[in-house]
Design a protein around this motif. Structure first.
Motif, PDB file in Angstrom:
ATOM      1  N   ASP A 269       0.820  -1.210   0.000  1.00 29.78           N
ATOM      2  CA  ASP A 269       0.000   0.000   0.000  1.00 29.78           C
ATOM      3  C   ASP A 269       0.854   1.260   0.000  1.00 29.78           C
ATOM      4  O   ASP A 269       0.470   2.280  -0.604  1.00 29.78           O
ATOM      5  N   VAL A 270       2.028   1.212   0.629  1.00 26.92           N
ATOM      6  CA  VAL A 270       2.933   2.364   0.597  1.00 26.92           C
ATOM      7  C   VAL A 270       3.454   2.577  -0.822  1.00 26.92           C
ATOM      8  O   VAL A 270       3.524   3.711  -1.315  1.00 26.92           O
ATOM      9  N   GLY A 271       3.799   1.484  -1.482  1.00 24.42           N
ATOM     10  CA  GLY A 271       4.259   1.585  -2.863  1.00 24.42           C
ATOM     11  C   GLY A 271       3.183   2.116  -3.786  1.00 24.42           C
ATOM     12  O   GLY A 271       3.455   2.971  -4.650  1.00 24.42           O
ATOM     13  N   ASN A 272       1.967   1.636  -3.619  1.00 21.70           N
ATOM     14  CA  ASN A 272       0.878   2.081  -4.496  1.00 21.70           C
ATOM     15  C   ASN A 272       0.497   3.533  -4.254  1.00 21.70           C
ATOM     16  O   ASN A 272       0.149   4.262  -5.195  1.00 21.70           O
ATOM     17  N   LYS A 273       0.568   3.982  -3.000  1.00 25.93           N
ATOM     18  CA  LYS A 273       0.269   5.385  -2.706  1.00 25.93           C
ATOM     19  C   LYS A 273       1.315   6.293  -3.337  1.00 25.93           C
ATOM     20  O   LYS A 273       0.983   7.344  -3.909  1.00 25.93           O
TER      21      LYS A 273
ATOM     22  N   ALA B 117       8.108   3.329  -8.803  1.00 24.68           N
ATOM     23  CA  ALA B 117       7.146   4.360  -9.199  1.00 24.68           C
ATOM     24  C   ALA B 117       7.514   4.976 -10.545  1.00 24.68           C
ATOM     25  O   ALA B 117       6.636   5.217 -11.389  1.00 24.68           O
ATOM     26  N   ALA B 118       8.805   5.216 -10.762  1.00 22.39           N
ATOM     27  CA  ALA B 118       9.245   5.833 -12.016  1.00 22.39           C
ATOM     28  C   ALA B 118       8.876   4.994 -13.224  1.00 22.39           C
ATOM     29  O   ALA B 118       8.525   5.523 -14.276  1.00 22.39           O
ATOM     30  N   VAL B 119       8.937   3.683 -13.077  1.00 23.73           N
ATOM     31  CA  VAL B 119       8.623   2.791 -14.197  1.00 23.73           C
ATOM     32  C   VAL B 119       7.125   2.514 -14.275  1.00 23.73           C
ATOM     33  O   VAL B 119       6.508   2.620 -15.341  1.00 23.73           O
ATOM     34  N   LEU B 120       6.513   2.170 -13.147  1.00 20.33           N
ATOM     35  CA  LEU B 120       5.106   1.770 -13.171  1.00 20.33           C
ATOM     36  C   LEU B 120       4.174   2.918 -13.528  1.00 20.33           C
ATOM     37  O   LEU B 120       3.056   2.682 -14.002  1.00 20.33           O
ATOM     38  N   CYS B 121       4.602   4.167 -13.312  1.00 20.75           N
ATOM     39  CA  CYS B 121       3.698   5.286 -13.605  1.00 20.75           C
ATOM     40  C   CYS B 121       3.349   5.365 -15.085  1.00 20.75           C
ATOM     41  O   CYS B 121       2.342   5.971 -15.451  1.00 20.75           O
ATOM     42  N   LYS B 122       4.147   4.747 -15.949  1.00 20.94           N
ATOM     43  CA  LYS B 122       3.866   4.738 -17.385  1.00 20.94           C
ATOM     44  C   LYS B 122       3.380   3.370 -17.859  1.00 20.94           C
ATOM     45  O   LYS B 122       3.276   3.123 -19.060  1.00 20.94           O
ATOM     46  N   ASN B 123       3.099   2.492 -16.906  1.00 18.91           N
ATOM     47  CA  ASN B 123       2.536   1.178 -17.214  1.00 18.91           C
ATOM     48  C   ASN B 123       1.210   1.027 -16.471  1.00 18.91           C
ATOM     49  O   ASN B 123       0.983   1.669 -15.448  1.00 18.91           O
ATOM     50  N   GLU B 124       0.354   0.184 -16.947  1.00 16.86           N
ATOM     51  CA  GLU B 124      -0.955  -0.001 -16.315  1.00 16.86           C
ATOM     52  C   GLU B 124      -0.837  -0.822 -15.036  1.00 16.86           C
ATOM     53  O   GLU B 124       0.030  -1.680 -14.915  1.00 16.86           O
ATOM     54  N   GLY B 125      -1.728  -0.533 -14.083  1.00 17.51           N
ATOM     55  CA  GLY B 125      -1.804  -1.365 -12.903  1.00 17.51           C
ATOM     56  C   GLY B 125      -1.018  -0.835 -11.723  1.00 17.51           C
ATOM     57  O   GLY B 125      -0.517   0.295 -11.730  1.00 17.51           O
ATOM     58  N   ASN B 126      -0.910  -1.686 -10.693  1.00 23.20           N
ATOM     59  CA  ASN B 126      -0.270  -1.326  -9.445  1.00 23.20           C
ATOM     60  C   ASN B 126       0.932  -2.215  -9.175  1.00 23.20           C
ATOM     61  O   ASN B 126       1.267  -3.106  -9.970  1.00 23.20           O
ATOM     62  N   VAL B 127       1.556  -2.001  -8.030  1.00 21.64           N
ATOM     63  CA  VAL B 127       2.775  -2.728  -7.685  1.00 21.64           C
ATOM     64  C   VAL B 127       2.561  -4.239  -7.710  1.00 21.64           C
ATOM     65  O   VAL B 127       3.360  -4.987  -8.272  1.00 21.64           O
ATOM     66  N   GLU B 128       1.461  -4.696  -7.112  1.00 20.47           N
ATOM     67  CA  GLU B 128       1.229  -6.142  -6.992  1.00 20.47           C
ATOM     68  C   GLU B 128       1.109  -6.842  -8.348  1.00 20.47           C
ATOM     69  O   GLU B 128       1.336  -8.050  -8.458  1.00 20.47           O
ATOM     70  N   ASP B 129       0.771  -6.091  -9.383  1.00 18.67           N
ATOM     71  CA  ASP B 129       0.609  -6.692 -10.708  1.00 18.67           C
ATOM     72  C   ASP B 129       1.941  -7.110 -11.334  1.00 18.67           C
ATOM     73  O   ASP B 129       1.959  -7.855 -12.311  1.00 18.67           O
ATOM     74  N   TYR B 130       3.052  -6.628 -10.761  1.00 18.31           N
ATOM     75  CA  TYR B 130       4.362  -6.882 -11.374  1.00 18.31           C
ATOM     76  C   TYR B 130       5.322  -7.632 -10.452  1.00 18.31           C
ATOM     77  O   TYR B 130       6.505  -7.740 -10.752  1.00 18.31           O
ATOM     78  N   LEU B 131       4.815  -8.169  -9.339  1.00 19.18           N
ATOM     79  CA  LEU B 131       5.677  -8.892  -8.412  1.00 19.18           C
ATOM     80  C   LEU B 131       6.225 -10.169  -9.047  1.00 19.18           C
ATOM     81  O   LEU B 131       5.564 -10.819  -9.855  1.00 19.18           O
ATOM     82  N   ASN B 132       7.416 -10.538  -8.629  1.00 14.16           N
ATOM     83  CA  ASN B 132       8.110 -11.673  -9.218  1.00 14.16           C
ATOM     84  C   ASN B 132       7.354 -12.987  -9.045  1.00 14.16           C
ATOM     85  O   ASN B 132       7.225 -13.772  -9.989  1.00 14.16           O
ATOM     86  N   LEU B 133       6.836 -13.245  -7.844  1.00 11.07           N
ATOM     87  CA  LEU B 133       6.214 -14.535  -7.561  1.00 11.07           C
ATOM     88  C   LEU B 133       4.759 -14.617  -7.993  1.00 11.07           C
ATOM     89  O   LEU B 133       4.284 -15.687  -8.372  1.00 11.07           O
ATOM     90  N   THR B 134       4.033 -13.516  -7.939  1.00  5.22           N
ATOM     91  CA  THR B 134       2.582 -13.585  -8.148  1.00  5.22           C
ATOM     92  C   THR B 134       2.050 -12.629  -9.213  1.00  5.22           C
ATOM     93  O   THR B 134       0.889 -12.722  -9.588  1.00  5.22           O
TER      94      THR B 134
END
Length: 395
Positions: free
Chosen positions: A75-79, A107-124
């Motif tokens: 949640d800290v990452g997504n905020k 944040a620098a990378v995901l801000c130009k990609n769709e979705g949130n932090v959890e969408d790009y985690l290594n395991l899930t």
């Protein structure tokens, strides 16, 4: 033939006073709106003010985002990510310890990609990064994580940790200014320093090591092990601080390319379940993991002993390897970090849960010179709980 690659940020600027180069880096990208992700403690200590002075002098527009915590949860990452999107920045600066730099990268990378932090985690995670994101410069204020030169962002989950790892997360520039570490208190100097030492040690024995990463690892081991005690207990020693900063940077370049191993894999559940800081988690496990793997890499362990300044002239390789393991425990103890898990409030009944989570860290376990089964992982936690180094009894 197996090909090897070596990756790093495009530019690394290091040395006392190098923070003054940040405006020129920003201007080279013709950026107009910057978000600075900064540790709250770094803001409070006045370190961020040094950066602001240079940005203001150059007439650059920026905002400070400091709603960050160590070992950040999702949640800290997504905020932080949403704040960056809302601000519509065109450049990102990260300044602080590993957590601040990890948030800045993600944040620098995901801000130009769709979705949130959890969408790009290594395991899930289920999504793939398609856009490079915003340009970024990373400025460490500890000598430990090496986050400024890796493409890894670590997040705490309920019972373990997971990462986003992708070459797009690499900084466009890393600025390593040892002066920013001068005010670190002893306990942070110790935990981040052992973290950096662990990076150097594990990358050195990694199955993915190359002559290039080995050379970096050995240099980092020597610099860190010979200066960490002084940096912890006499923080005003500028030479020690400088060598720790260099050692952390060099170790970061090595482990990013060669990988780490069992120490980091088993440390992740400690951070996730018990919120033990990453460097401390590594320190608590360091000697016990190497107590397990040394028979699989005796020659390297003997070279490691020399880098640790262990007196080996009258020892054979096996004896030197074991002496290196003992020295690792000495270092952890001598910088004031507890070396048994029970001192962190962990109970013996928790070991099974830790083991079940530790064995899932396949990305981190893969470079180990000695493979792990669930029984091996369980035994490492048990050894760390009781403070037992079995190899010392075989001398």
């Amino acid at each position: 033939m197996m090909y090897k690659t070596f990756a790093s940020p495009v530019k690394i600027i290091s040395g006392e006073g190098s923070i003054q180069e940040v405006p020129a880096i920003v201007q080279s990208f013709e950026a107009e709106r910057m978000m600075v992700f900064a540790d709250p403690g770094v803001v409070e200590a006045g370190i961020v003010q040094k950066l602001e002075d240079h940005l203001k002098k150059a007439g650059l527009q920026y905002t400070i985002y400091s709603e960050l915590v160590p070992e950040p949860p999702l949640d800290v990452g997504n905020k932080a990510l949403q704040s960056l999107r809302d601000f519509q920045a065109d450049f990102v600066i990260g300044i602080g310890g590993g957590s601040a730099l990890d948030i800045a990268k993600a944040a620098a990378v995901l801000c130009k990609n769709e979705g949130n932090v959890e969408d790009y985690l290594n395991l899930t995670g289920k999504k793939e990064l398609t856009h490079k994101g915003l340009p970024k410069v990373l400025i460490p204020t500890t000598a430990g994580t090496g986050a400024e030169v890796t493409d890894i962002s670590v997040f705490s989950l309920e019972d373990t940790k997971d990462v986003i790892t992708n070459v797009k997360l690499l900084a466009d520039a890393a600025v390593v200014d040892p002066e920013l570490t001068y005010s670190l208190p002893p306990h942070i100097t110790a935990s981040t320093g052992v973290d950096a030492l662990t990076h150097a040690l594990e990358s050195f024995v990694s199955v993915n090591a190359t002559p290039l990463t080995e050379a970096l690892s050995l240099d980092a081991i020597q610099r860190i092990s010979s200066n960490i005690r002084t940096a912890v207990w006499n923080g005003n020693d500028e030479s020690a601080r400088r060598n720790m900063a260099w050692g952390s940077l060099i170790a970061g370049l090595s482990f990013y390319n060669a990988g780490v191993g069992g120490v980091h894999a088993l440390a992740y559940p400690l951070g996730g379940l018990y919120k033990i800081p990453h460097g401390v988690s590594n320190a608590a496990l360091l000697p016990y993991v190497f107590d397990y793997i040394w028979p699989s890499c005796i020659s390297k362990m003997a070279r490691m002993a020399d880098a640790l300044d262990v007196k080996t002239e009258h020892l054979n390789k096996r004896e030197a390897a074991i002496a290196a393991v003992k020295e690792l425990k000495n270092i952890v103890e001598e910088v004031g970090i507890p070396t048994t898990l029970d001192q962190y409030g962990i109970e013996e009944k928790d070991i099974e849960y830790l083991a079940q989570n530790g064995i899932k860290q396949t990305r981190l376990l893969a470079p180990s010179p000695k493979p792990y089964t669930i029984d091996d992982v369980r035994e490492r936690y048990q050894a760390a709980y009781h403070g037992e180094l079995k190899s010392l009894t075989s001398l």
